[in-house]
Enzyme design. Structure first.
Site, PDB file in Angstrom:
ATOM      1  N   ALA A   1       0.807  -1.225   0.000  1.00  0.00           N
ATOM      2  CA  ALA A   1       0.000   0.000   0.000  1.00  0.00           C
ATOM      3  C   ALA A   1       0.840   1.275   0.000  1.00  0.00           C
ATOM      4  O   ALA A   1       0.350   2.329  -0.391  1.00  0.00           O
ATOM      5  CB  ALA A   1      -0.954  -0.009   1.192  1.00  0.00           C
ATOM      6  N   ALA A   2       2.099   1.177   0.439  1.00  0.00           N
ATOM      7  CA  ALA A   2       2.944   2.383   0.438  1.00  0.00           C
ATOM      8  C   ALA A   2       3.837   2.447  -0.796  1.00  0.00           C
ATOM      9  O   ALA A   2       4.690   3.324  -0.902  1.00  0.00           O
ATOM     10  CB  ALA A   2       3.792   2.428   1.704  1.00  0.00           C
ATOM     11  N   GLY A   3       3.647   1.529  -1.729  1.00  0.00           N
ATOM     12  CA  GLY A   3       4.462   1.515  -2.947  1.00  0.00           C
ATOM     13  C   GLY A   3       3.914   2.455  -4.001  1.00  0.00           C
ATOM     14  O   GLY A   3       2.910   3.156  -3.770  1.00  0.00           O
TER      15      GLY A   3
ATOM     16  N   ARG B   1      10.418  -5.278 -10.958  1.00  0.00           N
ATOM     17  CA  ARG B   1      11.527  -5.654 -11.833  1.00  0.00           C
ATOM     18  C   ARG B   1      12.381  -4.434 -12.135  1.00  0.00           C
ATOM     19  O   ARG B   1      11.861  -3.373 -12.456  1.00  0.00           O
ATOM     20  CB  ARG B   1      10.920  -6.194 -13.134  1.00  0.00           C
ATOM     21  CG  ARG B   1      11.889  -6.688 -14.145  1.00  0.00           C
ATOM     22  CD  ARG B   1      11.172  -7.593 -15.126  1.00  0.00           C
ATOM     23  NE  ARG B   1      10.260  -6.871 -16.003  1.00  0.00           N
ATOM     24  CZ  ARG B   1      10.454  -6.732 -17.306  1.00  0.00           C
ATOM     25  NH1 ARG B   1      11.518  -7.248 -17.890  1.00  0.00           N
ATOM     26  NH2 ARG B   1       9.573  -6.091 -18.046  1.00  0.00           N
TER      27      ARG B   1
ATOM     28  N   ASN C   1       9.193 -13.991  -4.780  1.00  0.00           N
ATOM     29  CA  ASN C   1       7.781 -13.664  -4.604  1.00  0.00           C
ATOM     30  C   ASN C   1       6.918 -14.867  -4.224  1.00  0.00           C
ATOM     31  O   ASN C   1       5.830 -14.694  -3.676  1.00  0.00           O
ATOM     32  CB  ASN C   1       7.250 -12.980  -5.860  1.00  0.00           C
ATOM     33  CG  ASN C   1       7.738 -11.539  -5.928  1.00  0.00           C
ATOM     34  OD1 ASN C   1       7.705 -10.836  -4.933  1.00  0.00           O
ATOM     35  ND2 ASN C   1       8.214 -11.110  -7.073  1.00  0.00           N
TER      36      ASN C   1
ATOM     37  N   ASP D   1      -2.128  -5.016 -20.240  1.00  0.00           N
ATOM     38  CA  ASP D   1      -1.770  -5.447 -21.601  1.00  0.00           C
ATOM     39  C   ASP D   1      -2.936  -5.196 -22.567  1.00  0.00           C
ATOM     40  O   ASP D   1      -2.748  -4.749 -23.694  1.00  0.00           O
ATOM     41  CB  ASP D   1      -1.395  -6.933 -21.583  1.00  0.00           C
ATOM     42  CG  ASP D   1      -0.440  -7.227 -20.439  1.00  0.00           C
ATOM     43  OD1 ASP D   1       0.637  -6.624 -20.427  1.00  0.00           O
ATOM     44  OD2 ASP D   1      -0.791  -7.996 -19.530  1.00  0.00           O
TER      45      ASP D   1
ATOM     46  N   HIS E   1       1.211 -12.554 -18.362  1.00  0.00           N
ATOM     47  CA  HIS E   1       1.595 -11.134 -18.335  1.00  0.00           C
ATOM     48  C   HIS E   1       3.116 -11.061 -18.416  1.00  0.00           C
ATOM     49  O   HIS E   1       3.809 -10.968 -17.404  1.00  0.00           O
ATOM     50  CB  HIS E   1       1.077 -10.437 -17.072  1.00  0.00           C
ATOM     51  CG  HIS E   1       1.638  -9.048 -16.929  1.00  0.00           C
ATOM     52  ND1 HIS E   1       1.334  -8.033 -17.807  1.00  0.00           N
ATOM     53  CD2 HIS E   1       2.518  -8.519 -16.060  1.00  0.00           C
ATOM     54  CE1 HIS E   1       2.002  -6.942 -17.472  1.00  0.00           C
ATOM     55  NE2 HIS E   1       2.737  -7.217 -16.420  1.00  0.00           N
TER      56      HIS E   1
END
Ligand code: NAD
Ligand code: LMR
Length: 328
Positions: A13-15, A95, A108, A162, A190
């Site tokens: 949420a803080a990203g 990435r 992940n 996409d 994706h």
């Protein structure tokens, strides 16, 4: 009478995606202008991340959104996903330049195993889960496999960015508005192997394939442009896409929850064997949504070139899935 608030959990949420996403959810752009929401915000326990999250929550407060019925900060998915109705799993490591999504797989996998288990234990039994964090399809697959008591169909991966990128390229090529494009889809993972497919697409009833009438453009410009757009954004910004990713997440959840009125959209969903894609593979398919459920568009003809492209993206997904099997 106003509606009962629903619980929306957002990880990471803080990203940067979180910052582009939360304000739009709180303003009603995702679930409707009459639907109050309670935000359950998750970040890693790290002091800096939690402090940044507090800052975002202060800003959310300062917007005085009429639909924001409550807000919580969490660092543990077992509390953060309690009774949640919608879960947007964004938090992951993005990435960097030169990295492929596969490189991020094992780092992940642990995150999404823990989150799948927590959803299984404490979320609403009807929770709708969207995985944004990369590699999105495989992370969604891991979360789904870690949540055996929840219906597999409740787990989805984001292919909408996409889809939107493909629509925008077609609009630019044909000079027609994006809103006029129907029946577009993106098959598969994706990742750059995705297959953006406009063979069935129409604009005001006219075939897009006939309008464009340039197979060379399709194969040598359109497909690589859409497939490598994420990398092109990273190259240009030095950071991965954020506002467009948040926008796609809003589109995905809104359409799933509120319906598409018969319009096709692309979602990464677990296969039931459609188009020969093995059961449970988290694959991008054309879908329509109605009454809170998505339905894969079936019976489309797959020509030789399309089958080749679908096989390539499927193979990549199967390799990713095989790479995490030992963790499940
Ligand atoms: P970011 O680094 O700005 O933010 C990610 C945030 O997640 C960080 O604040 C981090 O602390 C947090 N986080 C990490 N692990 C967590 C966990 N276990 N629980 C809760 N929070 C956690 O990254 P970003 O730019 O917001 O991107 C997030 C993810 O979305 C990346 O994996 C990125 O590759 C992916 N992405 C996907 C798409 C798509 O179309 N599917 C598009 C763009 C980005
Ligand atoms: C994107 O498509 O923009 C994201 O998935 C980021 C990336 O790594 O490509």
């Amino acid at each position: 009478m106003s509606k009962k608030p629903v619980r929306v959990a957002v990880t990471g949420a803080a990203g940067q995606i979180g910052y582009a996403l939360l304000f739009r959810i709180a303003s009603g752009e995702m679930l409707g202008k009459d639907q109050p929401v309670i935000l359950q915000l998750l970040e890693i326990p790290d002091e800096k991340a939690q402090k940044a999250l507090k800052g975002v929550m202060m800003e959310l407060e300062d917007c005085a959104f009429p639909l924001l019925a409550g807000m919580e900060a969490h660092s543990d998915p077992m509390t953060g996903f309690k009774d949640t109705d919608y879960a947007l799993l964004v938090g992951a490591r993005p990435r960097g330049p030169g990295m492929e999504r596969k490189d991020l797989l094992s780092a992940n996998a642990q995150i999404f195993t823990a989150q799948g288990k927590a959803l299984n234990a404490v979320a609403s039994r009807n929770v709708k889960v969207l995985v944004v964090g990369n590699p999105a399809n495989t992370n969604a697959y891991i979360a789904m496999k870690s949540a055996p008591d929840l219906p597999a169909k409740n787990f989805t991966a984001m292919l909408r960015l996409d889809h939107n990128r493909a629509a925008s390229q077609i609009a630019a090529k044909t000079g027609k508005p994006v809103s006029s494009i129907e029946k577009l889809c993106v098959w598969g993972n994706h990742s750059p192997t995705m297959y953006a497919d406009y063979r069935f697409a129409t604009i005001d009833g006219q075939s897009v394939k006939e309008l464009i009438n340039d197979e060379d453009w399709n194969r040598n410009v359109f497909l690589p442009t859409v497939g490598k757009r994420g990398a092109a954004i990273i190259e240009a910004r030095g950071l991965s896409s954020a506002a467009s990713a948040a926008n796609a997440a809003i589109d995905h959840m809104r359409d799933w929850a509120l319906g598409t009125n018969g319009k096709w959209v692309t979602m990464g969903v677990p296969s039931n064997g459609e188009y020969g894609i093995p059961q449970e593979t988290m694959f991008g398919f054309p879908v329509t949504c109605e009454g809170g459920e998505y339905k894969i568009v079936e019976g489309l003809p797959i020509d030789e070139f399309s089958q080749e492209r679908i096989n390539i993206t499927l193979k990549e997904l199967q390799e990713e899935q095989d790479g995490v099997k030992h963790l499940l």
